[in-house]
Scaffold this motif. Structure first.
Motif, PDB file in Angstrom:
ATOM      1  N   TRP B 140       0.833  -1.196   0.000  1.00 56.13           N
ATOM      2  CA  TRP B 140       0.000   0.000   0.000  1.00 56.13           C
ATOM      3  C   TRP B 140       0.869   1.247   0.000  1.00 56.13           C
ATOM      4  N   ALA B 141       1.907   1.237   0.844  1.00 55.22           N
ATOM      5  CA  ALA B 141       2.791   2.410   0.939  1.00 55.22           C
ATOM      6  C   ALA B 141       3.483   2.650  -0.401  1.00 55.22           C
ATOM      7  N   THR B 142       3.983   1.578  -1.026  1.00 59.08           N
ATOM      8  CA  THR B 142       4.626   1.733  -2.335  1.00 59.08           C
ATOM      9  C   THR B 142       3.645   2.293  -3.354  1.00 59.08           C
ATOM     10  N   MET B 143       2.440   1.730  -3.354  1.00 55.63           N
ATOM     11  CA  MET B 143       1.423   2.144  -4.312  1.00 55.63           C
ATOM     12  C   MET B 143       1.073   3.614  -4.092  1.00 55.63           C
ATOM     13  N   PHE B 144       0.963   4.006  -2.833  1.00 52.94           N
ATOM     14  CA  PHE B 144       0.635   5.392  -2.519  1.00 52.94           C
ATOM     15  C   PHE B 144       1.703   6.331  -3.073  1.00 52.94           C
ATOM     16  N   LEU B 145       2.979   5.973  -2.851  1.00 52.44           N
ATOM     17  CA  LEU B 145       4.054   6.841  -3.329  1.00 52.44           C
ATOM     18  C   LEU B 145       4.047   6.921  -4.853  1.00 52.44           C
ATOM     19  N   GLU B 146       3.775   5.773  -5.498  1.00 55.72           N
ATOM     20  CA  GLU B 146       3.723   5.774  -6.964  1.00 55.72           C
ATOM     21  C   GLU B 146       2.597   6.658  -7.468  1.00 55.72           C
ATOM     22  N   GLN B 147       1.411   6.514  -6.835  1.00 58.11           N
ATOM     23  CA  GLN B 147       0.263   7.301  -7.265  1.00 58.11           C
ATOM     24  C   GLN B 147       0.507   8.781  -7.006  1.00 58.11           C
ATOM     25  N   TRP B 148       1.219   9.070  -5.926  1.00 60.43           N
ATOM     26  CA  TRP B 148       1.518  10.466  -5.660  1.00 60.43           C
ATOM     27  C   TRP B 148       2.424  11.034  -6.742  1.00 60.43           C
ATOM     28  N   LYS B 149       3.431  10.241  -7.156  1.00 65.49           N
ATOM     29  CA  LYS B 149       4.313  10.697  -8.232  1.00 65.49           C
ATOM     30  C   LYS B 149       3.492  11.048  -9.471  1.00 65.49           C
ATOM     31  N   ARG B 150       2.499  10.183  -9.763  1.00 61.64           N
ATOM     32  CA  ARG B 150       1.676  10.412 -10.950  1.00 61.64           C
ATOM     33  C   ARG B 150       0.810  11.662 -10.787  1.00 61.64           C
ATOM     34  N   LEU B 151       0.203  11.793  -9.607  1.00 57.62           N
ATOM     35  CA  LEU B 151      -0.662  12.953  -9.386  1.00 57.62           C
ATOM     36  C   LEU B 151       0.159  14.234  -9.458  1.00 57.62           C
ATOM     37  N   GLN B 152       1.365  14.191  -8.871  1.00 54.58           N
ATOM     38  CA  GLN B 152       2.244  15.345  -8.861  1.00 54.58           C
ATOM     39  C   GLN B 152       2.601  15.741 -10.294  1.00 54.58           C
ATOM     40  N   MET B 153       2.889  14.726 -11.107  1.00 54.36           N
ATOM     41  CA  MET B 153       3.219  14.952 -12.513  1.00 54.36           C
ATOM     42  C   MET B 153       2.035  15.608 -13.221  1.00 54.36           C
ATOM     43  N   ARG B 154       0.835  15.089 -12.927  1.00 51.94           N
ATOM     44  CA  ARG B 154      -0.367  15.605 -13.574  1.00 51.94           C
ATOM     45  C   ARG B 154      -0.598  17.068 -13.175  1.00 51.94           C
ATOM     46  N   LEU B 155      -0.471  17.321 -11.859  1.00 51.38           N
ATOM     47  CA  LEU B 155      -0.680  18.691 -11.387  1.00 51.38           C
ATOM     48  C   LEU B 155       0.372  19.615 -11.975  1.00 51.38           C
ATOM     49  N   SER B 156       1.614  19.138 -11.999  1.00 55.93           N
ATOM     50  CA  SER B 156       2.665  20.045 -12.452  1.00 55.93           C
ATOM     51  C   SER B 156       2.504  20.290 -13.951  1.00 55.93           C
ATOM     52  N   TYR B 157       1.848  19.376 -14.645  1.00 54.45           N
ATOM     53  CA  TYR B 157       1.546  19.642 -16.058  1.00 54.45           C
ATOM     54  C   TYR B 157       0.429  20.677 -16.176  1.00 54.45           C
ATOM     55  N   PHE B 158      -0.669  20.442 -15.442  1.00 57.60           N
ATOM     56  CA  PHE B 158      -1.799  21.354 -15.589  1.00 57.60           C
ATOM     57  C   PHE B 158      -1.509  22.720 -14.973  1.00 57.60           C
ATOM     58  N   TRP B 159      -0.618  22.768 -14.006  1.00 61.71           N
ATOM     59  CA  TRP B 159      -0.285  24.038 -13.377  1.00 61.71           C
ATOM     60  C   TRP B 159       0.929  24.685 -14.027  1.00 61.71           C
ATOM     61  N   ASP B 160       1.374  24.118 -15.143  1.00 56.19           N
ATOM     62  CA  ASP B 160       2.488  24.707 -15.900  1.00 56.19           C
ATOM     63  C   ASP B 160       3.767  24.785 -15.093  1.00 56.19           C
ATOM     64  N   LEU B 161       4.084  23.711 -14.351  1.00 53.31           N
ATOM     65  CA  LEU B 161       5.272  23.746 -13.500  1.00 53.31           C
ATOM     66  C   LEU B 161       6.407  22.925 -14.074  1.00 53.31           C
ATOM     67  N   THR B 162       6.151  22.226 -15.226  1.00 55.42           N
ATOM     68  CA  THR B 162       7.171  21.296 -15.733  1.00 55.42           C
ATOM     69  C   THR B 162       8.507  21.981 -15.974  1.00 55.42           C
ATOM     70  N   GLY B 163       8.439  23.274 -16.359  1.00 58.53           N
ATOM     71  CA  GLY B 163       9.691  23.945 -16.697  1.00 58.53           C
ATOM     72  C   GLY B 163      10.308  24.686 -15.526  1.00 58.53           C
ATOM     73  N   LEU B 164       9.676  24.553 -14.352  1.00 60.72           N
ATOM     74  CA  LEU B 164      10.104  25.361 -13.214  1.00 60.72           C
ATOM     75  C   LEU B 164      11.424  24.840 -12.635  1.00 60.72           C
ATOM     76  N   ASP B 165      12.366  25.750 -12.522  1.00 58.55           N
ATOM     77  CA  ASP B 165      13.641  25.376 -11.915  1.00 58.55           C
ATOM     78  C   ASP B 165      13.660  26.012 -10.536  1.00 58.55           C
ATOM     79  N   GLU B 166      13.374  25.182  -9.520  1.00 57.23           N
ATOM     80  CA  GLU B 166      13.062  25.772  -8.222  1.00 57.23           C
ATOM     81  C   GLU B 166      14.171  26.604  -7.605  1.00 57.23           C
ATOM     82  N   GLU B 167      15.412  26.196  -7.879  1.00 57.07           N
ATOM     83  CA  GLU B 167      16.500  26.916  -7.219  1.00 57.07           C
ATOM     84  C   GLU B 167      16.557  28.370  -7.647  1.00 57.07           C
ATOM     85  N   GLU B 168      15.996  28.611  -8.825  1.00 53.64           N
ATOM     86  CA  GLU B 168      16.049  29.979  -9.312  1.00 53.64           C
ATOM     87  C   GLU B 168      14.965  30.843  -8.694  1.00 53.64           C
ATOM     88  N   VAL B 169      13.969  30.172  -8.076  1.00 53.18           N
ATOM     89  CA  VAL B 169      12.835  30.929  -7.555  1.00 53.18           C
ATOM     90  C   VAL B 169      13.266  31.846  -6.415  1.00 53.18           C
TER      91      VAL B 169
END
Lengths: 660, 660
Positions: B140-169
């Motif tokens: 369950w824990a592994t599955m949760f982390l995997e699903q979170w990675k996917r959700l994070q990817m989805r959000l960062s796509y829809f929120w236009d974050l894919t190109g964000l380089d955080e250190e520069e922020v």
């Protein structure tokens, strides 16, 4: 004219194609000590082959420290061999242990001191330094993978591969032969079933081969021990072991070739959609089959041999009266070591020398006379020669060979610390041999771009993980490390190893031997009451005679506790190493960041200049004609619109642009 | 005017700020069954807080199936309680086991049947279903982390974050107070030494607290057993356990607050260069301290309590005559379960209700009258109100609370299958509570962009890995699962569990009790020869009396073998799950690929149009003036140069452009 004029004028000393340069700088044994000219290789053969040689180079470099440590560990064994009390005690004639016979009826009781040399030899590989070495090698594997990730990142930066999306590179349905198109009609589920069936069939074949060799060993040693010739009987073990390992080796080599073909055929009938998926599936199948094939006999010796023997008076029999085989008195580790070294060396020597050097040479010699005949007309010679070369069939066999070797270096390194050295020696030749093959023996392959080594990385990392648990078990279960430790700190009277041999041998009352299994014509038989055998069992005078003793369970607990400790310690250290080495080298990540900002600046500047240029046209226009205001307005509007869309595209560009 | 006119004209029904919408749709307990409006949250609070709530939402969703399975496992325990032979045998009065006294002198011999209810209760948590459940939870824990990675990817796509380089922020040196600037002068090595020292000091403090509670338990139970009051003496264990756990809880809550402050101070004196490194270091330190603080007492009960007791006649004593504490007769698992549930529930109730609801309410009430006074002038009311709100101090405490809870849910789930249920109930409230806090009680925080949840992901994955080995040990060592299995398949006469209790109890000859430790005024003393105690030791009539018996070592081997098997099986399954679920959802990866090609097309089209536009200017120019050829040529040259550079930049753009 051209380059030749320049040479004639002494502007250049000489000129030759990249091909020849590669041959001189790379594909000769004479340059084995030099780094490979990776950039040249990439320019000539493309990124995919460039990455292979870069990987092979890094792997070979990494083998150097591990060879050195391996040699040190081996030397430690050599130096401490004289101070090893158990093997000394074993060789000590005064302290005689009469051992139970090794086979029914025809074998006699024997003196443990006769196994003295084996015991001394096994100390070379079975000493505390091996434990250190296998921890070292597990971390080495992690470090190697991390460094490869960094090197790959560096190469992909300098080779401009960071933006490469591999799936887009090729989209090619495999439809070469008729039978494939016919298979197209088969439902996917049938293909999967077929694949599973074939793979299990192949694995069964491998296991039967291993089992066959075991049966060969059991029956032959039984047959030889009937022999009346004294020298035959005394050399039974050596003869049988040597022949059996050679049979194993031959079986492995033959099955290896078969499995490569089968895996390819199986993947073809699956009709994968892209070149990449085709390759990945082929690799996975071939790897699975070859892995099982190469390691099955080694796994057998490491973990199963000698564990189902039974005990004197109650042996386990197979096939009407053949006793299960035991390990040599020096322990199974010695046999594992022999098995490993012969299979590893044999595979390398035969596959390298025979298959990669010998067979091409033979073909060469056969085609040589032909060439002489056709070489009369001078001009078409080069392309005719090139046409006679073999076509390039992919990197899979090259990688596969190296990965299987990586397995030998990491999986059982606890039992054979010289494995990295042999691998190093092989690879120094292998690099130049592969180079020679690519430069002189194969048609120049199509260049293929590739960002990474693909599924091979996953396989390597899987082997790395597997090696931790296998080494833990080799040290805990196969070697005598834990029993020694237990004896020294728990059972020994004075904390020394004196009496260890006695402690590991159980007593057996010879009168309990079943009728018909007693040794015939034994000179000992009259004088002895008890014979000894290597196991922790209750003595005949105990209530639960011949049951596993308390020591057995205590030692087993210690062995298992060691496995848990070793595995978790090494895993923790590996995670630490993985975490401490960043995946992207710092200079590269800074470079990428700098480039990105330069790129954005450049785009903005470009826009600015474009705007200026267009404006200059307009003012130019205006200056010359004061009239045509209507026309002018339209143009200005379209220009401003253009500028807006331009800015929009830059914004979307900079937000989408990503640095890996 | 504006929106109010539109409402008056019935174009819209109503209008209110996003703030109020968020309150209605999100920050109320009434909407607990609804998905959170993540996009609205992100729009109002920024990406970082949006990601936190998305993560919290996913975690809460994932708790639903695990709660259901947990309840089923618990119900299985309830249903099979009647058919559990060992607890039945224990309650069976006819089958009396006279146990050795639990303390020296003042405790009497006792009947095992008096511990009947504890034994029955412990079956609820100590049954084979728990083994299945802990494997389930690891996956369950592994599955949760995997699903979170996917959700994070989805959000960062829809929120236009894919190109964000955080250190520069952010690049903000922390230099608020004088003492920090003063610390600037300290050498880095001193800071590191100081940090290490403080952290070890804090951990020592935690351990001393745990040790203090142990001492409290030992001394109090000894003191209470002197008591002449019969009811006091019979309730010793309950009283002592309950008070001790509560003390533990209070200590944890207090130290938690202290550690948060200490970690922050330590990170401040380190003067990290960026906001991000500051946060990461703070989190790591705070996590380390809070983790040790929350779990130290639980680890003690799970793996250490009752293991260093010694045996009757040879007890281990601390502080002049206090015996080490034992587990209750039902086994340590029951105590672990109590400890876990009280600390988990107590922490959640007190930290949520008291700290997050109660204290803000109290503050509110205190500020209420003030507000009434200042509310005379109507206009400045809103910003005055906003000014009285607390400032936002970062997400670290919110994440920390949830991560510690994740630890309770995964680390010891084998001993407390209801943990996910309690976590779920807590989180349903927690989501809305946090929402309420963010919407109504805090000043609106600065929006911060963030691509992922950063170091929390690593911590979560670390906890997931640790949980495998801890659960393996809880099942193997703390619970009675392995001894039962061993008894059923090895020692039992007929394969049933009858006689298990007798098998786990060793014999002790009461005459071997040391002088002065025999029970005083015991009604039993005259009649009994032997008392029993829970351990696998040789009986008094054996040669090696009271040594660990063969069963002890055999059971220990089985326990350790189980750990190895469990750990490797679960790790293998986790790798499989990880490998089978792709990190990027398929629709997103296709979308990204499509967009990329559209972008390249767009750029090329733009170029083309630009070229046309410029060319039209030129022809326009040409048509109107046939003269000025010189001027014309220069312009054309500059134009073609411009085009070339433009193409070059596009090429470099498309080769640099990367899709993660």
């Amino acid at each position: 004219l051209g380059i030749s004029t320049l040479i004639a004028n002494n502007v250049y000393d000489a000129a030759y194609p990249l091909h020849d340069l590669l041959y001189r700088e790379w594909a000769r044994y004479g340059v084995f000590y030099k780094f490979q000219p990776i950039d040249l290789i990439r320019k000539y053969f493309g990124e995919k082959i460039g990455l292979y040689f870069a990987w092979l180079g890094l792997y070979t470099e990494f083998l150097i420290p591990s060879s050195v440590v391996g040699i040190i560990v081996f030397l430690y064994g050599c130096i401490t061999i004289e101070s090893d009390i158990p093997s000394k005690e074993m060789c000590d004639q005064h302290n005689t242990f009469t051992m139970c016979p090794l086979c029914d009826k025809f074998c006699d009781y024997w003196n443990l001191s006769s196994a003295c040399s084996t015991a001394r030899a096994s100390h070379l590989f079975d000493n505390p330094a091996t434990v250190f070495f296998s921890i070292f090698m597990a971390l080495w594997a992690t470090m190697f993978l991390e460094q490869w990730k960094r090197l790959q990142m560096r190469l992909s930066y300098f080779w401009d591969l960071t933006g490469l999306d591999e799936e887009e590179v090729k989209f090619q349905v495999i439809e070469q032969t008729e039978h494939i198109i016919q298979c197209f009609c088969l439902k996917a589920s049938i293909v999967i079933k077929l694949t599973c069936m074939y793979i299990s069939l192949q694995i069964t074949l491998t296991f039967s081969a291993v089992f066959g060799v075991i049966v060969y060993r059991i029956t032959t040693s039984a047959a030889l021990s009937f022999s009346t010739n004294e020298t035959t009987r005394s050399n039974v073990r050596v003869t049988v072991t040597a022949t059996a390992v050679i049979i194993n080796l031959v079986v492995i080599l033959i099955l290896d070739e078969i499995y490569g073909a089968v895996a390819k055929w199986l993947t073809e009938i699956e009709v994968p959609k892209t070149e990449k998926t085709f390759e990945e599936r082929l690799i996975l199948k071939a790897f699975l089959l070859k892995f099982v094939n190469s390691y099955a006999p080694i796994f057998y010796v490491a973990f199963f041999k000698g564990r189902f023997v039974g005990r004197p008076g109650h042996y386990v029999y197979v096939f009407e009266g053949y006793r299960m085989e035991e390990c040599a008195p020096g322990g199974c580790l010695m046999e594992l070591c022999i098995q490993l070294s012969i299979i590893m060396l044999g595979k390398q020597l035969i596959q390298n020398n025979l298959f990669e050097i010998g067979i091409p040479k033979m073909k060469d010699e056969r085609t040589e006379p032909k060439k002489m005949d056709t070489s009369q007309p001078k001009d078409p010679q080069q392309w005719d020669l090139d046409y006679t070369l073999e076509p390039f069939t992919g990197l899979t066999p090259e990688y596969m060979e190296m990965i299987i070797q990586f397995g030998f270096v990491t999986l059982f390194v606890a039992s054979f610390p010289l494995a990295p050295l042999f691998a190093l020696l092989n690879n120094i030749i292998e690099v130049r041999l592969d180079a020679k093959k690519f430069v002189t023996e194969l048609r120049r392959p199509d260049t293929v771009r590739a960002k990474d080594i693909g599924i091979w990385y996953n396989i390597l990392s899987g082997i790395g993980k597997l090696s931790v648990i296998i080494n833990a078990f080799v040290i805990a279960v196969t070697s005598d490390f834990i029993p020694r430790l237990m004896y020294q700190y728990t059972y020994s009277q004075n904390g020394s190893m004196h009496g260890f041999i006695n402690h590991t041998l159980s007593y057996f009352n010879v009168s309990h031997l079943k009728a018909g299994t007693q040794p015939e014509n034994s000179p000992f038989a009259q004088n002895i009451l008890f014979c000894r055998f290597k196991d922790y069992r209750e003595p005949p005078w105990s209530q639960n005679q011949y049951e596993f003793s308390k020591q057995y369970w205590a030692v087993l607990s210690a062995r298992l506790a060691f496995v848990i400790l070793f595995q978790n310690l090494v895993m923790f250290l590996s995670i630490l190493v993985d975490w401490m080495i960043p995946d992207i080298p710092k200079d590269i990540s800074e470079q990428i960041k700098k480039e990105k900002s330069v790129l954005v600046d450049f785009f903005l500047k470009e826009e600015h200049e474009k705007l200026k240029l267009v404006e200059s046209f307009i003012t130019h226009d205006k200056r010359k004609h004061k009239s045509g205001a209507e026309d002018q307005r339209i143009r200005a509007a379209s220009l401003s619109q253009f500028n807006q869309s331009q800015k929009g595209s830059i914004a979307s560009f900079s937000s989408q642009h990503t640095v890996v």
